[in-house]
Design an enzyme around this catalytic site. Structure first.
Site, PDB file in Angstrom:
ATOM      1  N   VAL A 110    -166.448   1.729  18.131  1.00  0.00           N
ATOM      2  CA  VAL A 110    -166.427   0.863  16.949  1.00  0.00           C
ATOM      3  C   VAL A 110    -167.302   1.405  15.823  1.00  0.00           C
ATOM      4  CG1 VAL A 110    -165.903  -1.187  18.314  1.00  0.00           C
ATOM      5  CG2 VAL A 110    -168.295  -0.640  17.780  1.00  0.00           C
ATOM      6  N   SER A 122    -173.157 -15.024  19.005  1.00  0.00           N
ATOM      7  CA  SER A 122    -174.082 -15.330  20.094  1.00  0.00           C
ATOM      8  C   SER A 122    -174.814 -16.613  19.741  1.00  0.00           C
ATOM      9  CB  SER A 122    -175.103 -14.204  20.267  1.00  0.00           C
ATOM     10  OG  SER A 122    -176.180 -14.593  21.109  1.00  0.00           O
ATOM     11  N   TYR A 157    -180.918  -8.290  16.745  1.00  0.00           N
ATOM     12  CA  TYR A 157    -179.696  -8.782  17.372  1.00  0.00           C
ATOM     13  C   TYR A 157    -179.274 -10.106  16.746  1.00  0.00           C
ATOM     14  CZ  TYR A 157    -176.603 -10.400  21.143  1.00  0.00           C
ATOM     15  OH  TYR A 157    -175.539 -10.873  21.874  1.00  0.00           O
ATOM     16  N   ALA A 193    -179.975 -11.327  13.838  1.00  0.00           N
ATOM     17  CA  ALA A 193    -179.531 -11.144  12.462  1.00  0.00           C
ATOM     18  C   ALA A 193    -178.090 -10.638  12.403  1.00  0.00           C
ATOM     19  CB  ALA A 193    -180.464 -10.175  11.740  1.00  0.00           C
ATOM     20  N   LYS A 216    -175.759 -11.056  14.691  1.00  0.00           N
ATOM     21  CA  LYS A 216    -174.831 -12.069  15.187  1.00  0.00           C
ATOM     22  C   LYS A 216    -174.652 -13.204  14.172  1.00  0.00           C
ATOM     23  CE  LYS A 216    -173.583 -10.105  18.953  1.00  0.00           C
ATOM     24  NZ  LYS A 216    -172.181  -9.640  19.125  1.00  0.00           N
TER      25      LYS A 216
END
Length: 258
Positions: free
Chosen positions: A68, A142, A155, A157, A159
């Site tokens: 990705v 999340s 993480y 931020a 999500k």
């Protein structure tokens, strides 16, 4: 019949990150409800294992290798699967460190996979779905998009960014027949949570914080994915579907004896 609304016969679902964890559970569930599934993952062996498990169910599945972080690969996948009716975007990585201890490289790495990877995918597939006038895009955020703990800043931020990207795309593509929704998993037993599971105190604290007092198994994501992919959610777009055992609903500090 209401039960027919969940059926996905004749539809194609592209599941990115389908080689393990919640992506694998999502891919298998979509196949069980009738979809032809394309399992895409940077882990080619894992993607093939998922595809083979679907074939053993008597359903159609192929695997494609995909990173990705590579826009060209994503564009090639979208061009190869122009008739995709469903896109599920699950990849995510984490660096569990206090923000003041992180580096630019760590920040860029998490953003590149979690946020920019999602952006690349929804951009390419969303444009093609809009041209066809239909489609369902399901991104994975999340519960950390809603609540945080020390060491989860980058993480969280990314999500939260996934949620807002999804809402913006829902607003932009809704008039063209494309629905976009985000799922926010809580504490699930997946490869991404191995660090937490290896710490007994950390692992137990997570279980106790949920209303259900336990972690979730990967297969427990299936209902939300099938629902958002299917006509059962035909009037649902721009939403954030929490699947976190009640974590964000309760205070959790104290259980009064009343």
């Amino acid at each position: 019949m209401a039960a027919d609304l969940f059926q996905l016969d004749g539809r194609k679902a592209v599941v990115v990150g389908g080689g393990s964890g919640l992506g694998r559970a999502s891919a298998v569930a979509l196949a069980e409800y009738g979809a032809r599934v394309v399992v895409a993952d940077v882990d080619a062996a894992g993607a093939e294992e998922t595809a083979e498990s679907i074939r053993q169910l008597g359903r159609e599945a192929i695997r494609r290798e995909l990173d990705v972080r590579e826009s060209a690969q994503i564009r090639e996948l979208a061009e190869a699967e122009p008739d995709a009716d469903v896109l599920v975007v699950t990849p995510g990585i984490n660096v569990r460190k206090r923000l003041v201890d992180t580096t630019d490289e760590e920040f860029d790495r998490v953003v590149d996979v979690n946020l920019k990877g999602t952006y690349r995918l929804v951009r390419e597939f969303g444009a093609r779905m809009a041209e066809r006038g239909r489609g369902s895009i399901i991104t994975f955020a999340s519960f950390r998009a809603e609540v945080v703990e020390p060491g989860q800043g980058i993480y969280a931020a990314t999500k939260a960014g996934v949620v807002q990207l999804s809402r913006a795309l829902a607003a932009e593509l809704g008039p063209r027949g494309v629905r976009v929704n985000a799922i926010a998993p809580g504490p699930f037993e997946t490869p991404l949570t191995e660090q937490i599971k290896s710490d007994e105190a950390w692992y137990g604290a997570y279980a106790r914080k949920t209303a259900l007092q336990r972690w979730a198994k990967a297969e427990e994501i299936a209902g939300a994915v099938v629902y958002l992919a299917s006509d059962a959610s035909s009037y649902v777009t721009g939403s954030l579907q929490l699947v976190e055992g009640g974590w964000t609903a309760i205070d959790g500090r104290f259980d009064p004896g009343v």
